[in-house]
Motif scaffolding. Structure first.
Motif, PDB file in Angstrom:
ATOM      1  N   PHE A  27      35.357  43.363  48.869  1.00 38.10           N
ATOM      2  CA  PHE A  27      34.780  42.217  48.166  1.00 38.10           C
ATOM      3  C   PHE A  27      34.636  41.035  49.115  1.00 38.10           C
ATOM      4  CE2 PHE A  27      36.460  44.817  44.857  1.00 38.10           C
ATOM      5  CZ  PHE A  27      35.571  44.657  43.811  1.00 38.10           C
ATOM      6  N   ASP A  28      33.636  40.215  48.839  1.00 37.74           N
ATOM      7  CA  ASP A  28      33.447  38.937  49.506  1.00 37.74           C
ATOM      8  C   ASP A  28      33.658  37.845  48.470  1.00 37.74           C
ATOM      9  OD1 ASP A  28      32.729  39.945  52.048  1.00 37.74           O
ATOM     10  OD2 ASP A  28      30.669  40.253  51.387  1.00 37.74           O
ATOM     11  N   LEU A  29      33.916  36.638  48.943  1.00 34.98           N
ATOM     12  CA  LEU A  29      34.028  35.477  48.067  1.00 34.98           C
ATOM     13  C   LEU A  29      32.684  34.763  48.059  1.00 34.98           C
ATOM     14  CD1 LEU A  29      37.515  34.266  49.272  1.00 34.98           C
ATOM     15  CD2 LEU A  29      36.977  35.245  47.040  1.00 34.98           C
ATOM     16  N   GLN A  30      32.194  34.423  46.881  1.00 31.19           N
ATOM     17  CA  GLN A  30      30.879  33.798  46.755  1.00 31.19           C
ATOM     18  C   GLN A  30      30.931  32.758  45.650  1.00 31.19           C
ATOM     19  OE1 GLN A  30      27.980  34.706  48.548  1.00 31.19           O
ATOM     20  NE2 GLN A  30      27.019  32.957  47.590  1.00 31.19           N
ATOM     21  N   GLY A  31      30.173  31.696  45.805  1.00 26.88           N
ATOM     22  CA  GLY A  31      30.097  30.669  44.778  1.00 26.88           C
ATOM     23  C   GLY A  31      28.809  29.890  44.882  1.00 26.88           C
ATOM     24  N   THR A  32      28.679  28.857  44.071  1.00 29.42           N
ATOM     25  CA  THR A  32      27.459  28.048  44.092  1.00 29.42           C
ATOM     26  C   THR A  32      27.281  27.333  45.418  1.00 29.42           C
ATOM     27  OG1 THR A  32      28.653  26.210  43.076  1.00 29.42           O
ATOM     28  CG2 THR A  32      27.427  27.670  41.587  1.00 29.42           C
ATOM     29  N   GLY A  33      28.372  27.100  46.138  1.00 31.62           N
ATOM     30  CA  GLY A  33      28.299  26.424  47.427  1.00 31.62           C
ATOM     31  C   GLY A  33      28.078  27.365  48.597  1.00 31.62           C
ATOM     32  N   GLY A  34      28.135  28.673  48.372  1.00 28.38           N
ATOM     33  CA  GLY A  34      27.947  29.635  49.451  1.00 28.38           C
ATOM     34  C   GLY A  34      29.082  30.647  49.512  1.00 28.38           C
ATOM     35  N   VAL A  35      29.304  31.183  50.711  1.00 32.96           N
ATOM     36  CA  VAL A  35      30.294  32.238  50.929  1.00 32.96           C
ATOM     37  C   VAL A  35      31.638  31.626  51.290  1.00 32.96           C
ATOM     38  CG1 VAL A  35      30.866  34.237  52.361  1.00 32.96           C
ATOM     39  CG2 VAL A  35      28.498  33.834  51.673  1.00 32.96           C
ATOM     40  N   GLY A  36      32.705  32.066  50.628  1.00 35.27           N
ATOM     41  CA  GLY A  36      34.063  31.611  50.921  1.00 35.27           C
ATOM     42  C   GLY A  36      34.708  30.930  49.739  1.00 35.27           C
ATOM     43  N   LEU A  37      35.907  30.396  49.983  1.00 32.38           N
ATOM     44  CA  LEU A  37      36.588  29.541  49.003  1.00 32.38           C
ATOM     45  C   LEU A  37      36.145  28.121  49.325  1.00 32.38           C
ATOM     46  CD1 LEU A  37      40.260  30.899  48.970  1.00 32.38           C
ATOM     47  CD2 LEU A  37      38.639  30.916  47.066  1.00 32.38           C
ATOM     48  N   LEU A  38      35.297  27.553  48.490  1.00 34.01           N
ATOM     49  CA  LEU A  38      34.695  26.265  48.809  1.00 34.01           C
ATOM     50  C   LEU A  38      34.912  25.257  47.692  1.00 34.01           C
ATOM     51  CD1 LEU A  38      31.260  27.599  50.117  1.00 34.01           C
ATOM     52  CD2 LEU A  38      33.269  26.979  51.473  1.00 34.01           C
ATOM     53  N   ASN A  39      35.084  23.997  48.089  1.00 37.30           N
ATOM     54  CA  ASN A  39      35.201  22.942  47.080  1.00 37.30           C
ATOM     55  C   ASN A  39      33.850  22.722  46.405  1.00 37.30           C
ATOM     56  OD1 ASN A  39      34.224  21.641  49.540  1.00 37.30           O
ATOM     57  ND2 ASN A  39      34.494  19.725  48.439  1.00 37.30           N
ATOM     58  N   THR A  40      32.759  22.994  47.098  1.00 36.26           N
ATOM     59  CA  THR A  40      31.431  22.812  46.504  1.00 36.26           C
ATOM     60  C   THR A  40      31.113  23.889  45.466  1.00 36.26           C
ATOM     61  OG1 THR A  40      30.519  23.981  48.417  1.00 36.26           O
ATOM     62  CG2 THR A  40      30.462  21.578  48.480  1.00 36.26           C
ATOM     63  N   SER A  41      31.931  24.935  45.379  1.00 32.37           N
ATOM     64  CA  SER A  41      31.761  25.959  44.355  1.00 32.37           C
ATOM     65  C   SER A  41      32.592  25.672  43.115  1.00 32.37           C
ATOM     66  CB  SER A  41      32.157  27.338  44.911  1.00 32.37           C
ATOM     67  OG  SER A  41      31.280  27.728  45.931  1.00 32.37           O
ATOM     68  N   GLU A  42      33.459  24.675  43.186  1.00 31.43           N
ATOM     69  CA  GLU A  42      34.333  24.313  42.068  1.00 31.43           C
ATOM     70  C   GLU A  42      33.715  23.150  41.296  1.00 31.43           C
ATOM     71  OE1 GLU A  42      36.921  24.199  39.256  1.00 31.43           O
ATOM     72  OE2 GLU A  42      37.143  25.704  40.809  1.00 31.43           O
ATOM     73  N   PRO A  43      33.333  23.374  40.023  1.00 33.79           N
ATOM     74  CA  PRO A  43      32.745  22.290  39.240  1.00 33.79           C
ATOM     75  C   PRO A  43      33.660  21.070  39.166  1.00 33.79           C
ATOM     76  CG  PRO A  43      32.590  24.384  38.073  1.00 33.79           C
ATOM     77  CD  PRO A  43      33.470  24.609  39.265  1.00 33.79           C
TER      78      PRO A  43
END
Length: 191
Positions: A27-43
């Motif tokens: 698995f990879d980590l993905q969010g609205t901010g891109g790949v990884g554990l990102l603050n930009t992926s946390e609402p």
């Protein structure tokens, strides 16, 4: 021609050996901010650090149903430092929709995750979770789970990343296809 045959057989053998580890899903980590554990992926997280996979990354063994998580954050792990001390870390899920409807949905805590440190400058989560149920496995494979690192400044979560299946490494498959193709070429030349 004998040399070509040996190359084909070696390629086929390598491809077959790759199928022995077919029970491990990466698995990879993905969010609205891109790949990884990102603050930009946390609402709602206005500032914060970054993190991502370390060591073996994130894997699931679909024979033993064990989920192994290896993630880190902060400058000691090669990422950006948190805005404040971490105080919680969880695997959340399941979200209502696959991949959290564009990685935007939130869900309750599924598992607490154990951190190596609360430091803003870095920490890790290296943990194998107990056997997932059939329904949990389905949710995992559908991208309905995410990791969340909470901090004093961002109690709702500072870092976030959904677990999405990694694209498989094509080299073994390509080697197998090459081997079969070369064998077919050799046979057609004899005819």
């Amino acid at each position: 021609m004998k040399h070509l045959f040996l190359v084909c057989m070696a390629a086929f053998s390598l491809a077959a050996a790759g199928s022995l580890s077919a029970s491990t899903i990466l698995f990879d980590l993905q969010g609205t901010g891109g790949v990884g554990l990102l603050n930009t992926s946390e609402p709602g997280s206005p500032a914060g650090g970054t993190g991502g996979e370390i060591g073996g990354g994130i894997s699931y063994d679909d024979v033993t149903n064990l989920l192994t998580i290896n993630v880190g954050w902060g400058s000691s792990q090669g990422f950006t430092d948190l805005s404040s001390l971490s105080n919680n870390s969880h695997l959340h899920g399941p979200t209502t929709n696959n991949n959290g409807n564009g990685f935007t949905e939130t869900a309750g805590v599924l598992f607490n995750l154990t951190r190596s440190s609360n430091a803003t400058t870095g920490g890790t989560i290296t943990q194998t979770l107990t056997a997932l149920s059939g329904a949990q496995e389905t949710d995992l494979l559908n991208g309905k789970y995410y990791i969340n690192i909470h901090t004093v400044n961002n109690g709702g979560g500072e870092l976030r990343g959904f677990l999405v299946q990694a694209v498989p490494e094509p080299s073994r498959t390509l080697l197998g296809m090459l081997g079969v193709g070369l064998l077919m070429f050799r046979r057609s030349r004899k005819a």
